[in-house]
Scaffold this motif. Structure first.
Motif, PDB file in Angstrom:
ATOM      1  N   PRO A 177       0.805  -1.225   0.000  1.00  0.00           N
ATOM      2  CA  PRO A 177       0.000   0.000   0.000  1.00  0.00           C
ATOM      3  C   PRO A 177       0.835   1.270   0.000  1.00  0.00           C
ATOM      4  O   PRO A 177       0.460   2.267  -0.633  1.00  0.00           O
ATOM      5  N   LEU A 178       1.974   1.266   0.675  1.00  0.00           N
ATOM      6  CA  LEU A 178       2.849   2.445   0.652  1.00  0.00           C
ATOM      7  C   LEU A 178       3.389   2.682  -0.752  1.00  0.00           C
ATOM      8  O   LEU A 178       3.445   3.829  -1.229  1.00  0.00           O
ATOM      9  N   THR A 179       3.790   1.605  -1.427  1.00  0.00           N
ATOM     10  CA  THR A 179       4.330   1.719  -2.780  1.00  0.00           C
ATOM     11  C   THR A 179       3.286   2.280  -3.736  1.00  0.00           C
ATOM     12  O   THR A 179       3.566   3.202  -4.509  1.00  0.00           O
ATOM     13  N   ILE A 180       2.072   1.754  -3.669  1.00  0.00           N
ATOM     14  CA  ILE A 180       1.006   2.199  -4.567  1.00  0.00           C
ATOM     15  C   ILE A 180       0.611   3.642  -4.276  1.00  0.00           C
ATOM     16  O   ILE A 180       0.564   4.501  -5.171  1.00  0.00           O
ATOM     17  N   LEU A 181       0.320   3.939  -3.024  1.00  0.00           N
ATOM     18  CA  LEU A 181      -0.177   5.266  -2.661  1.00  0.00           C
ATOM     19  C   LEU A 181       0.849   6.367  -2.913  1.00  0.00           C
ATOM     20  O   LEU A 181       0.490   7.489  -3.292  1.00  0.00           O
ATOM     21  N   SER A 182       2.118   6.069  -2.720  1.00  0.00           N
ATOM     22  CA  SER A 182       3.142   7.102  -2.918  1.00  0.00           C
ATOM     23  C   SER A 182       3.222   7.557  -4.369  1.00  0.00           C
ATOM     24  O   SER A 182       3.691   8.663  -4.653  1.00  0.00           O
ATOM     25  N   THR A 183       2.758   6.714  -5.288  1.00  0.00           N
ATOM     26  CA  THR A 183       2.783   7.084  -6.708  1.00  0.00           C
ATOM     27  C   THR A 183       1.514   7.791  -7.152  1.00  0.00           C
ATOM     28  O   THR A 183       1.443   8.290  -8.276  1.00  0.00           O
ATOM     29  N   LEU A 184       0.497   7.832  -6.296  1.00  0.00           N
ATOM     30  CA  LEU A 184      -0.811   8.341  -6.706  1.00  0.00           C
ATOM     31  C   LEU A 184      -1.153   9.707  -6.124  1.00  0.00           C
ATOM     32  O   LEU A 184      -2.243  10.228  -6.375  1.00  0.00           O
ATOM     33  N   PHE A 185      -0.255  10.300  -5.332  1.00  0.00           N
ATOM     34  CA  PHE A 185      -0.509  11.620  -4.770  1.00  0.00           C
ATOM     35  C   PHE A 185       0.505  12.623  -5.317  1.00  0.00           C
ATOM     36  O   PHE A 185       1.704  12.338  -5.391  1.00  0.00           O
ATOM     37  N   LYS A 186      -0.011  13.792  -5.706  1.00  0.00           N
ATOM     38  CA  LYS A 186       0.846  14.881  -6.168  1.00  0.00           C
ATOM     39  C   LYS A 186       0.428  16.186  -5.492  1.00  0.00           C
ATOM     40  O   LYS A 186      -0.663  16.299  -4.939  1.00  0.00           O
ATOM     41  N   HIS A 187       1.309  17.159  -5.558  1.00  0.00           N
ATOM     42  CA  HIS A 187       1.035  18.484  -5.001  1.00  0.00           C
ATOM     43  C   HIS A 187      -0.194  19.081  -5.688  1.00  0.00           C
ATOM     44  O   HIS A 187      -0.388  18.912  -6.896  1.00  0.00           O
ATOM     45  N   ARG A 188      -1.011  19.815  -4.934  1.00  0.00           N
ATOM     46  CA  ARG A 188      -2.256  20.355  -5.491  1.00  0.00           C
ATOM     47  C   ARG A 188      -1.995  21.375  -6.606  1.00  0.00           C
ATOM     48  O   ARG A 188      -2.908  21.688  -7.379  1.00  0.00           O
ATOM     49  N   GLY A 189      -0.783  21.872  -6.712  1.00  0.00           N
ATOM     50  CA  GLY A 189      -0.450  22.794  -7.791  1.00  0.00           C
ATOM     51  C   GLY A 189      -0.561  22.163  -9.168  1.00  0.00           C
ATOM     52  O   GLY A 189      -0.649  22.872 -10.178  1.00  0.00           O
ATOM     53  N   PHE A 190      -0.574  20.823  -9.229  1.00  0.00           N
ATOM     54  CA  PHE A 190      -0.702  20.115 -10.499  1.00  0.00           C
ATOM     55  C   PHE A 190      -2.148  19.698 -10.784  1.00  0.00           C
ATOM     56  O   PHE A 190      -2.413  18.986 -11.750  1.00  0.00           O
ATOM     57  N   ASP A 191      -3.077  20.129  -9.957  1.00  0.00           N
ATOM     58  CA  ASP A 191      -4.458  19.661 -10.026  1.00  0.00           C
ATOM     59  C   ASP A 191      -5.098  19.853 -11.395  1.00  0.00           C
ATOM     60  O   ASP A 191      -5.889  19.011 -11.847  1.00  0.00           O
ATOM     61  N   GLU A 192      -4.774  20.950 -12.079  1.00  0.00           N
ATOM     62  CA  GLU A 192      -5.425  21.264 -13.351  1.00  0.00           C
ATOM     63  C   GLU A 192      -5.185  20.185 -14.406  1.00  0.00           C
ATOM     64  O   GLU A 192      -5.981  20.009 -15.320  1.00  0.00           O
ATOM     65  N   GLU A 193      -4.098  19.441 -14.264  1.00  0.00           N
ATOM     66  CA  GLU A 193      -3.774  18.424 -15.268  1.00  0.00           C
ATOM     67  C   GLU A 193      -4.722  17.227 -15.222  1.00  0.00           C
ATOM     68  O   GLU A 193      -4.812  16.488 -16.209  1.00  0.00           O
ATOM     69  N   LYS A 194      -5.391  17.007 -14.076  1.00  0.00           N
ATOM     70  CA  LYS A 194      -6.300  15.851 -13.927  1.00  0.00           C
ATOM     71  C   LYS A 194      -5.622  14.587 -14.461  1.00  0.00           C
ATOM     72  O   LYS A 194      -6.126  13.887 -15.340  1.00  0.00           O
ATOM     73  N   GLU A 195      -4.485  14.303 -13.878  1.00  0.00           N
ATOM     74  CA  GLU A 195      -3.641  13.219 -14.398  1.00  0.00           C
ATOM     75  C   GLU A 195      -4.182  11.832 -14.063  1.00  0.00           C
ATOM     76  O   GLU A 195      -4.649  11.564 -12.957  1.00  0.00           O
ATOM     77  N   VAL A 196      -4.133  10.984 -15.053  1.00  0.00           N
ATOM     78  CA  VAL A 196      -4.328   9.547 -14.872  1.00  0.00           C
ATOM     79  C   VAL A 196      -2.989   8.915 -15.197  1.00  0.00           C
ATOM     80  O   VAL A 196      -2.423   9.173 -16.257  1.00  0.00           O
ATOM     81  N   ARG A 197      -2.466   8.144 -14.287  1.00  0.00           N
ATOM     82  CA  ARG A 197      -1.128   7.611 -14.544  1.00  0.00           C
ATOM     83  C   ARG A 197      -1.056   6.093 -14.462  1.00  0.00           C
ATOM     84  O   ARG A 197      -1.766   5.443 -13.701  1.00  0.00           O
ATOM     85  N   LEU A 198      -0.191   5.598 -15.276  1.00  0.00           N
ATOM     86  CA  LEU A 198       0.156   4.185 -15.279  1.00  0.00           C
ATOM     87  C   LEU A 198       1.553   4.072 -14.684  1.00  0.00           C
ATOM     88  O   LEU A 198       2.488   4.704 -15.175  1.00  0.00           O
ATOM     89  N   VAL A 199       1.674   3.325 -13.606  1.00  0.00           N
ATOM     90  CA  VAL A 199       2.959   3.192 -12.914  1.00  0.00           C
ATOM     91  C   VAL A 199       3.406   1.739 -12.946  1.00  0.00           C
ATOM     92  O   VAL A 199       2.659   0.833 -12.583  1.00  0.00           O
ATOM     93  N   LEU A 200       4.609   1.531 -13.392  1.00  0.00           N
ATOM     94  CA  LEU A 200       5.242   0.218 -13.364  1.00  0.00           C
ATOM     95  C   LEU A 200       6.330   0.267 -12.306  1.00  0.00           C
ATOM     96  O   LEU A 200       7.269   1.061 -12.404  1.00  0.00           O
ATOM     97  N   SER A 201       6.193  -0.537 -11.267  1.00  0.00           N
ATOM     98  CA  SER A 201       7.151  -0.535 -10.157  1.00  0.00           C
ATOM     99  C   SER A 201       8.013  -1.784 -10.212  1.00  0.00           C
ATOM    100  O   SER A 201       7.511  -2.910 -10.076  1.00  0.00           O
ATOM    101  N   LEU A 202       9.304  -1.577 -10.424  1.00  0.00           N
ATOM    102  CA  LEU A 202      10.264  -2.678 -10.440  1.00  0.00           C
ATOM    103  C   LEU A 202      11.022  -2.692  -9.124  1.00  0.00           C
ATOM    104  O   LEU A 202      11.219  -1.650  -8.497  1.00  0.00           O
ATOM    105  N   PHE A 203      11.472  -3.866  -8.706  1.00  0.00           N
ATOM    106  CA  PHE A 203      12.222  -3.958  -7.463  1.00  0.00           C
ATOM    107  C   PHE A 203      13.526  -3.178  -7.567  1.00  0.00           C
ATOM    108  O   PHE A 203      14.244  -3.251  -8.567  1.00  0.00           O
ATOM    109  N   GLY A 204      13.833  -2.421  -6.510  1.00  0.00           N
ATOM    110  CA  GLY A 204      15.040  -1.615  -6.473  1.00  0.00           C
ATOM    111  C   GLY A 204      16.240  -2.400  -5.998  1.00  0.00           C
ATOM    112  O   GLY A 204      16.175  -3.607  -5.751  1.00  0.00           O
TER     113      GLY A 204
END
Length: 291
Positions: A177-204
């Motif tokens: 849940p930390l990995t997923i949620l950390s990729t889905l929140f951005k600063h409100r200054g970017f709100d106008e973009e209404k971003e939908v994102r696809l995130v691929l997380s590989l092991f570090g």
């Protein structure tokens, strides 16, 4: 690390995570504050100061581990409920990403998701997340988005379990849940973009030494040079039939504001025809000249 938002991923740990975890941590402390073992642990330190320091250290530890457990590769899209913007684009987006005109590619969502499902079935060692970006956490520690709120609930349950046990086994349940949620929140200054994102997380790098981590196939990491820097990336939805790469489900292309936008429209039509893509091509009606 190479995206426009300098707080990408880590901003979640500074602004959002403390708001989610603090009520749960506070409840846990209230339950154990009279326990003799807890009192012996804190000694003469005032309980408020001890708890504040411990909570800050906990958040700091989560933030410190994040960059080494996963490498996140992000594909950003933009959405809107405004019919006019769907046809002509958003001026701020043209200014930011198409200063010399630019093009907006509109995808057919369902076939695109099918491609992703097929790819995920092959690369079982990778973690995909495909969701709306959130720019604000409400006072009830929810966002109003069902998928995101579900992950917040999973995080709350896992953290409550971990606070009570303080076991490394239970700590592992916090990772997803930390990995997923950390990729889905951005600063409100970017709100106008209404971003939908696809995130691929590989092991570090920190995870590579664990037994079994590399057993499943992973996306190959490639590199390109941008602005003099080497930027890593991965290719998604690379599907071939008889050695020929299949086209992505492109629904429409919007030609951005430009003096030569009509000529550009014709060029795009010819390009799509050459590649066997049947998609509508239109021109944005925004009278912006650009640079």
């Amino acid at each position: 690390s190479f995206m426009n938002d300098e707080e990408e991923i880590l901003g979640f740990y500074d602004r959002v995570l403390p708001k989610i975890l603090h009520p749960i941590y506070k409840k846990y402390i209230k339950e154990v504050r009279d326990n003799p073992k807890f009192l012996a642990l804190i000694g003469t330190t005032p309980i408020e100061r001890y708890c504040s320091n411990e909570f800050a250290q906990l958040i700091g530890n989560f933030k410190g581990v994040a960059p080494i457990t996963h490498d996140h590769y992000v594909t950003s899209f933009s959405t809107t409920n405004d019919a006019w913007i769907r046809e002509h684009g958003l001026l701020s987006q043209w200014r930011a990403y198409g200063p010399d005109g630019g093009y907006a590619i509109v995808f057919d969502t369902r076939p695109f998701e099918k491609l992703l499902d097929e790819e995920a079935a092959h690369y079982k060692g990778d973690t995909y997340s495909w969701a709306d970006v959130q720019y604000e956490l409400h006072p009830n520690r929810r966002t109003g988005d069902a998928d995101t709120d579900n992950w917040i609930e999973i995080l709350e349950r896992a953290s409550d379990k971990y606070f009570r046990s303080n076991s490394s086994d239970d700590l592992g349940e916090l990772l997803e849940p930390l990995t997923i949620l950390s990729t889905l929140f951005k600063h409100r200054g970017f709100d106008e973009e209404k971003e939908v994102r696809l995130v691929l997380s590989l092991f570090g790098s920190e995870m590579e030494s664990h037994v079994g981590i590399k057993a499943a196939p992973e996306h190959p990491v490639k590199a390109m040079v941008r602005g003099g820097a080497t930027v890593p990336f991965v290719e998604l939805c690379v599907k071939e039939t008889n050695g020929v790469r299949e086209n992505l489900p492109i629904k429409k292309v919007i030609v951005g504001p430009h003096r030569d936008k009509n000529e550009r429209k014709r060029a795009v039509q010819l390009l799509l025809r050459q590649h066997g893509v049947s998609a509508e091509v239109c021109v944005s009606d925004i009278p912006y000249r650009g640079k």
